[in-house]
Design an enzyme around this catalytic site. Structure first.
Site, short mmCIF file in Angstrom:
data_model
loop_
_atom_site.label_atom_id
_atom_site.label_comp_id
_atom_site.label_asym_id
_atom_site.label_seq_id
_atom_site.Cartn_x
_atom_site.Cartn_y
_atom_site.Cartn_z
N SER A 1 0.81 -1.21 0.00
CA SER A 1 0.00 0.00 0.00
C SER A 1 0.85 1.26 0.00
O SER A 1 1.94 1.30 0.59
CB SER A 1 -0.91 0.00 1.24
OG SER A 1 -1.53 1.25 1.43
N GLU B 1 0.19 3.65 1.73
CA GLU B 1 0.22 4.10 3.13
C GLU B 1 1.55 3.77 3.80
O GLU B 1 1.87 4.33 4.85
CB GLU B 1 -0.93 3.47 3.91
CG GLU B 1 -2.29 4.07 3.62
CD GLU B 1 -2.46 5.48 4.18
OE1 GLU B 1 -1.84 5.79 5.22
OE2 GLU B 1 -3.22 6.27 3.59
N TYR C 1 -2.08 0.55 10.35
CA TYR C 1 -2.29 -0.12 9.07
C TYR C 1 -1.05 0.00 8.19
O TYR C 1 -0.57 -0.99 7.64
CB TYR C 1 -3.50 0.50 8.35
CG TYR C 1 -3.64 0.06 6.91
CD1 TYR C 1 -4.19 -1.19 6.60
CD2 TYR C 1 -3.22 0.87 5.86
CE1 TYR C 1 -4.31 -1.62 5.29
CE2 TYR C 1 -3.35 0.46 4.54
CZ TYR C 1 -3.89 -0.78 4.26
OH TYR C 1 -4.01 -1.20 2.95
#
Length: 350
Positions: free
Chosen positions: A130, A132, A153
């Site tokens: 990801s 992120e 996360y």
């Protein structure tokens, strides 16, 4: 006939990937969690396919928290390719449930990699990494950019990324990381910010709501169209050698701009309806994520084709179609409200 196993098949990416692989002639297996209700609506159209694609889609109960079940399923299914998409994927929720996020999003990857290693089969593995993971690192971000996650996360995804690299380098597994930037569609979950905005625009247009509550509307994201991104996943596993790739549009847009696109598509001024609510803010914000997919364009022949404005239009049109001529929710729709009493259920993920 190639055989693929998809974890997270009931999600947005899993359902589009199932469509793609079935179109390519695969037999597709998916893992779904056992619960008191069915959560397969994104796959229902496959079972209604006139070409009987539903016969080549087989679902199995399982969970990435159950290592023995993963071993059993791999032995039974004997897949050629495994696409690991399952995760606790809500960034905001990961702050509330950091341990569960680490267990599912992080350690779940190790369980699956171990099961593949134990199978002693020549399996190609895709890890859903990801954007992120980059967090606070300034854009543009590519395969060589340092990670600086700003959420549980993001941290769990960094762990999964490095475990995938480790199993590739230590055991020779064909294992790749797809570092995907935000990719959206009408199949996006209702608590994800793009779907939430598109849905609110359609409902406000039809008089079902008056306001939309959002957090940080200045956050910049690189938004693409999900069906194009699952094509990139597949292409990564068709290469001669495993490697890691960023998939992104290379164009950043703020949440504010996405709201402008959605509301203007239905002839409304977003400023008249959007309200700020601090309950939607994260403890640590990620200001800007913009990907550089040069490597994917060169090595995979992949590039994003849908602009963020067109993406917003596609998503709003889908919401309007769901409401239908009556301008009301279909009878099987999930309840949704813009009330502040529903924060825990409707917190947005960027």
């Amino acid at each position: 006939m190639k055989r693929a196993l998809i974890t997270g098949i009931t999600g947005q990416d899993g359902s589009y990937l199932a469509d793609l692989l079935l179109d390519k002639g695969y037999e597709v297996h998916g893992i779904v969690r056992r619960s008191s209700t069915f959560n397969t609506r994104r796959l229902d159209h496959i079972y209604r396919d006139p070409h009987d694609a539903g016969r080549r889609l087989i679902l199995h109960y399982g969970d990435v928290s159950d290592a023995s079940r993963l071993v059993t399923l791999l032995a039974r299914i004997r897949p050629d390719e495994v696409y690991h998409l399952a995760a606790q994927s809500h960034v905001r929720v990961s702050f509330d449930e950091p341990e569960n996020t680490g267990n599912i999003t992080g350690i779940g990857t190790t369980r699956l990699l171990e099961a593949i290693l134990m199978s002693a089969r020549d399996i190609r593995y895709y890890q859903a990494s990801s954007s992120e993971m980059f967090g606070a690192t300034p854009p543009p971000q590519n395969e060589h950019t340092a990670f600086h996650p700003r959420s549980p996360y993001g941290a769990a995804k960094v762990y999964s990324y490095w475990m995938t690299r480790n199993y590739r380098e230590a055991y020779g597994l064909f294992a790749v990381n797809g570092i995907l930037f935000n990719h959206e569609s009408p199949r996006r979950g209702e608590t994800f910010v793009t779907r939430k905005i598109a849905r609110a625009a359609a409902r406000i247009k039809n008089g079902l709501e008056k306001h939309l509550y959002l957090g940080n509307i200045d956050a910049v994201r690189d938004w693409g169209y999900a069906p194009e991104y699952v094509e990139g996943m597949w292409r990564m596993l068709q290469r001669d050698e495993p490697d890691d790739y960023v998939l992104a549009t290379g164009v950043g847009s703020t949440v504010r701009e996405f709201a402008e696109h959605c509301f203007s598509h239905v002839g409304l001024d977003w400023q008249s309806h959007v309200r700020h609510d601090e309950a939607y803010l994260r403890p640590t914000e990620v200001d800007s994520l913009i990907g550089d997919a040069s490597k994917a364009r060169t090595a995979l022949g992949w590039s994003a084709r849908t602009s963020v404005e067109r993406l917003a239009q596609i998503m709003v049109d889908a919401e309007l179609a769901r409401l239908g001529a009556s301008g009301r929710e279909p009878s099987d729709a999930l309840p949704f409200a813009d009330s502040r009493a529903h924060h825990e259920q409707t917190r947005s993920r960027l």
